[in-house]
Design an enzyme around this catalytic site. Structure first.
Site, PDB file in Angstrom:
ATOM      1  N   GLU A  16       2.469 -10.149   1.003  1.00  0.00           N
ATOM      2  CA  GLU A  16       3.919 -10.015   1.131  1.00  0.00           C
ATOM      3  C   GLU A  16       4.445 -11.211   1.908  1.00  0.00           C
ATOM      4  O   GLU A  16       3.989 -11.514   3.011  1.00  0.00           O
ATOM      5  CB  GLU A  16       4.313  -8.694   1.796  1.00  0.00           C
ATOM      6  CG  GLU A  16       3.651  -8.405   3.133  1.00  0.00           C
ATOM      7  CD  GLU A  16       4.204  -7.169   3.808  1.00  0.00           C
ATOM      8  OE1 GLU A  16       5.319  -7.225   4.367  1.00  0.00           O
ATOM      9  OE2 GLU A  16       3.498  -6.154   3.793  1.00  0.00           O
ATOM     10  N   LYS A  20       4.614   2.753   4.441  1.00  0.00           N
ATOM     11  CA  LYS A  20       4.023   1.885   5.459  1.00  0.00           C
ATOM     12  C   LYS A  20       4.261   2.513   6.828  1.00  0.00           C
ATOM     13  O   LYS A  20       5.414   2.654   7.257  1.00  0.00           O
ATOM     14  CB  LYS A  20       4.674   0.499   5.383  1.00  0.00           C
ATOM     15  CG  LYS A  20       4.463  -0.391   6.597  1.00  0.00           C
ATOM     16  CD  LYS A  20       5.158  -1.717   6.368  1.00  0.00           C
ATOM     17  CE  LYS A  20       5.538  -2.387   7.658  1.00  0.00           C
ATOM     18  NZ  LYS A  20       6.144  -3.713   7.448  1.00  0.00           N
TER      19      LYS A  20
END
Length: 214
Positions: free
Chosen positions: A40, A129
């Protein structure tokens, strides 16, 4: 195999901050050589759209290029148009979840409490997350997932080579590794990138050992 399935299988996502258009490809090549295939690129990075486009152009056929630190729908749509194949956020934004679902893009929102986790799933999240995981520790993950066994959770924040497998053992589906793996500002020489590959391999080898029960 879907991106979510690949993340769960490989278990390590690299979080890349402060990269640029010159070093992003060498960083990604080094990570890929070390066995890490999902990254990411954080959205607060200057010229992040161009960096994502560069990454996708050069390694998008071999790696999953996602965008991190996505805080709102405007940013989410922009990084998706630039080529990001998944979205990660430090917070839960249900409007962003609606948008990514519309585009068929994996969205991993940041959560901490059971209420936030359930809310994320109710709005279409397939993975969440838990952040900042390091502040609460592996047992928190075990306790929070106990009544929510269907939840696929990636933990981020304070995850290191030393504590990674403890989080996996407590039920985490994957881990997000930031500056403990990639410190973009300190990568300057061929030797720096070779060292990055070696460190990436340490993480992937440790996952393999964990899966073998070693």
């Amino acid at each position: 195999m879907s991106i979510e399935q690949q993340i769960q299988q490989e278990k390590v996502v690299s979080v890349i901050r402060k990269a640029n258009e010159e070093n992003i490809v060498p960083i990604l090549e080094a990570l890929h050589e070390g066995g890490i295939n999902s990254v990411e690129i954080t959205a607060e990075t200057p010229r992040v759209l161009h960096i994502i486009e560069t990454a996708v152009k050069h390694v998008g056929d071999r790696m999953n290029i996602g965008a991190g630190t996505v805080l709102d729908t405007e940013t989410a749509r922009a990084v998706i148009m630039a080529g990001a194949s998944f979205i990660v956020s430090p917070t839960l934004n249900t409007e962003t979840l609606k948008l990514t679902n519309r585009y068929g893009i994996l969205n991993i929102p940041g959560v901490l409490t059971p209420t936030e986790i359930v809310t994320a799933y109710e709005h279409g999240a397939e993975m969440v997350k838990i952040f900042p995981a390091g502040t609460f520790g592996p047992n928190y993950v075990k306790n929070i997932l106990g009544p929510l066994p269907h939840v696929k959770a990636m933990v981020t924040g304070g995850i290191t080579l030393d504590n990674m497998t403890e989080y996996l053992a407590k039920g985490s589906a994957a881990v997000g590794i930031g500056s403990n793996l990639v410190n973009a500002g300190k990568l300057n020489t061929k030797e720096d990138y070779e060292k990055l590959t070696a460190v990436a391999k340490q993480y992937t080898d440790k996952v393999k050992a964990f899966e073998r029960g070693l």
